[in-house]
Design a protein around this motif. Structure first.
Motif, short mmCIF file in Angstrom:
data_model
loop_
_atom_site.label_atom_id
_atom_site.label_comp_id
_atom_site.label_asym_id
_atom_site.label_seq_id
_atom_site.Cartn_x
_atom_site.Cartn_y
_atom_site.Cartn_z
N ALA A 157 0.86 -1.18 0.00
CA ALA A 157 0.00 0.00 0.00
C ALA A 157 0.89 1.23 0.00
CB ALA A 157 -0.92 0.01 1.21
N LEU A 158 0.61 2.17 -0.90
CA LEU A 158 1.38 3.40 -1.00
C LEU A 158 0.49 4.59 -0.66
CD1 LEU A 158 3.32 2.84 -4.36
CD2 LEU A 158 4.14 2.43 -2.04
N LEU A 159 1.09 5.60 -0.04
CA LEU A 159 0.39 6.84 0.26
C LEU A 159 1.14 8.00 -0.38
CD1 LEU A 159 -0.39 6.42 4.07
CD2 LEU A 159 -1.84 5.83 2.12
N ALA A 160 0.38 8.94 -0.94
CA ALA A 160 0.96 10.20 -1.41
C ALA A 160 0.59 11.26 -0.39
CB ALA A 160 0.41 10.55 -2.79
N CYS A 161 1.61 11.97 0.11
CA CYS A 161 1.40 12.91 1.22
C CYS A 161 1.87 14.30 0.84
CB CYS A 161 2.14 12.44 2.47
SG CYS A 161 1.71 10.76 2.98
N ALA A 162 1.07 15.30 1.17
CA ALA A 162 1.44 16.69 0.99
C ALA A 162 1.86 17.27 2.34
CB ALA A 162 0.26 17.48 0.42
N GLY A 163 2.68 18.31 2.28
CA GLY A 163 3.14 18.95 3.52
C GLY A 163 4.22 18.13 4.18
N GLY A 164 4.33 18.25 5.49
CA GLY A 164 5.34 17.51 6.23
C GLY A 164 6.68 18.22 6.31
N ALA A 165 6.80 19.40 5.68
CA ALA A 165 8.06 20.16 5.72
C ALA A 165 7.80 21.52 6.38
CB ALA A 165 8.61 20.36 4.31
N ASP A 166 8.87 22.10 6.91
CA ASP A 166 8.80 23.42 7.56
C ASP A 166 7.72 23.46 8.64
OD1 ASP A 166 10.77 24.30 5.79
OD2 ASP A 166 9.27 24.82 4.28
N GLY A 167 7.57 22.36 9.37
CA GLY A 167 6.63 22.32 10.46
C GLY A 167 5.18 22.13 10.05
N GLN A 168 4.91 22.00 8.73
CA GLN A 168 3.54 21.79 8.27
C GLN A 168 3.11 20.35 8.54
OE1 GLN A 168 2.95 22.98 4.22
NE2 GLN A 168 4.39 24.69 4.38
N PRO A 169 1.87 20.14 8.94
CA PRO A 169 1.42 18.76 9.16
C PRO A 169 1.31 18.00 7.84
CG PRO A 169 -0.41 20.29 9.36
CD PRO A 169 0.83 21.13 9.25
#
Length: 362
Positions: A241-253
């Motif tokens: 199972a693969l997930l595509a994730c946005a954010g996660g950088a510069d403190g963004q959730p």
């Protein structure tokens, strides 16, 4: 002195093991290690012994029989046999973490097997055949491993050890799908990584953001997915199972915006996608599908199946742009597209739009 491996069945009653060990001691045999396998026929005991050089295999068998042991098997042992079974098993597990492709070699070493053969289908029940040196293990990629050795017969404990090693190899292989940074054609960047069980809350949140139409196209039978079903999709017994994730950088959730699943059974694997509305028609579904095709090819699957409503134009376009041989079967409004992973065309047709770019994630 010489090292020997002994295996004998002993009545599972108080004092019988001590009778056997006393009989060996009378011949000057020093017991270095002993392991007990519980079976229906009694306790099967594995010994590693140091015996006087003049003793033969027949002498050791006779000593075991005088000690009320039966079904005795004896073989010479090299110095590496001094490592106890837990240590050997941990060493093989460590090797599999580094190289999941070494599973057949690891099984041969763990069991002292004469041969390990992979079969594309699971022929008959899995397990250790009673009273024989044959064992069948389900492969996490699909198919099964057939393990054989001339002697001694496999025990349930050995089957359990081998099954644990196979399951470890499957878990390592699923997590070995490297995370990447995916750059879409419009410049947006996403992280694509293997799913984890703890991703369930984020995946549920993505499903709540998706429209009823998107959910109906992804789950044509019910139009929705329960937390229990999603939990199974995130940790498939065979597949990935693969997930595509946005954010996660510069403190963004981090926010999950797409999920791609490959669930395998035998030589076939079912492919499915769900992309949040704001990320549709941007090349994300095609990028995830190509990544699943790569995984399926490495795993040796014969074909991928996709079940989708006839009106799911986006999914049909994604499958067509894989440029792989495919067939379509129709059952009312439901289409089943079978994409072959073999006999690929020598030259793929041109792709209308430039594909997204995958960059290694630091």
């Amino acid at each position: 002195m010489a090292l020997w491996q002994l295996r004998a069945t002993v009545a599972d009653r108080p004092g019988f093991l001590s009778v056997l060990t006393a009989s060996l001691a009378l011949r000057g045999v020093n017991i270095l290690t002993v392991q007990v396998h519980t079976t229906e026929a009694g306790a099967v005991d594995d010994f590693l012994v140091d015996a006087p050089a003049e003793l033969t295999a027949d002498d050791l068998v006779a000593a075991v029989q005088r000690g009320r042991g039966r079904d005795c098997w004896v073989a010479r042992c090299e110095a590496q046999g001094l490592a106890d079974q837990p240590t050997r098993a941990l060493g093989l597990a460590s090797r599999l973490v580094r190289d999941p492709g070494a599973l057949d070699e690891s099984l041969r070493s763990l069991l002292g097997a004469d041969s390990v053969t992979w079969r594309p289908v699971v022929a008959g029940p899995t397990g250790a055949e009673r009273g024989s040196g044959a064992m069948r293990l389900p492969d996490p990629y699909g198919g099964s491993f057939e393990v054989h050795r001339a002697a001694p017969s496999f025990t349930p404990a050995e089957y359990a050890r081998a099954r644990a090693l196979v399951e470890l190899a499957g878990a390592v292989a699923r997590r070995a799908v490297d995370p990447v940074t995916l750059v879409l054609s419009d410049g947006a960047e996403l992280t694509v990584r293997p799913a984890l069980p703890e991703d369930l809350p984020a995946v549920l949140a993505m499903h709540r953001r998706c429209s009823a139409r998107s959910l109906r196209l992804r789950y044509p039978a019910s139009g929705a997915a329960t937390p229990g079903r999603l939990r199974r999709l995130l940790s498939p017994a065979r597949g990935v199972a693969l997930l595509a994730c946005a954010g996660g950088a510069d403190g963004q959730p981090e926010r999950v915006v797409a999920m791609a699943n490959l669930a395998a059974e035998g030589m076939l694997a079912e492919l499915a996608l769900l992309v949040e509305e704001g990320w549709q028609r941007r090349g994300l579904g095609g990028a995830l599908s190509r990544r699943l095709v790569g995984y399926g090819t490495r795993a040796g699957y014969a074909a991928l199946l996709a079940h989708t409503p006839a009106g799911n134009v986006g999914m049909l376009r994604i499958l067509d742009r894989l440029s792989l041989p495919s067939t379509v079967d129709r059952d009312g409004e439901l289409l089943t597209v079978t994409v072959s992973l073999h006999d690929r065309p020598a030259v793929a047709p041109p792709v209308p739009a430039p594909p997204p770019v995958e960059l290694p994630t630091p």
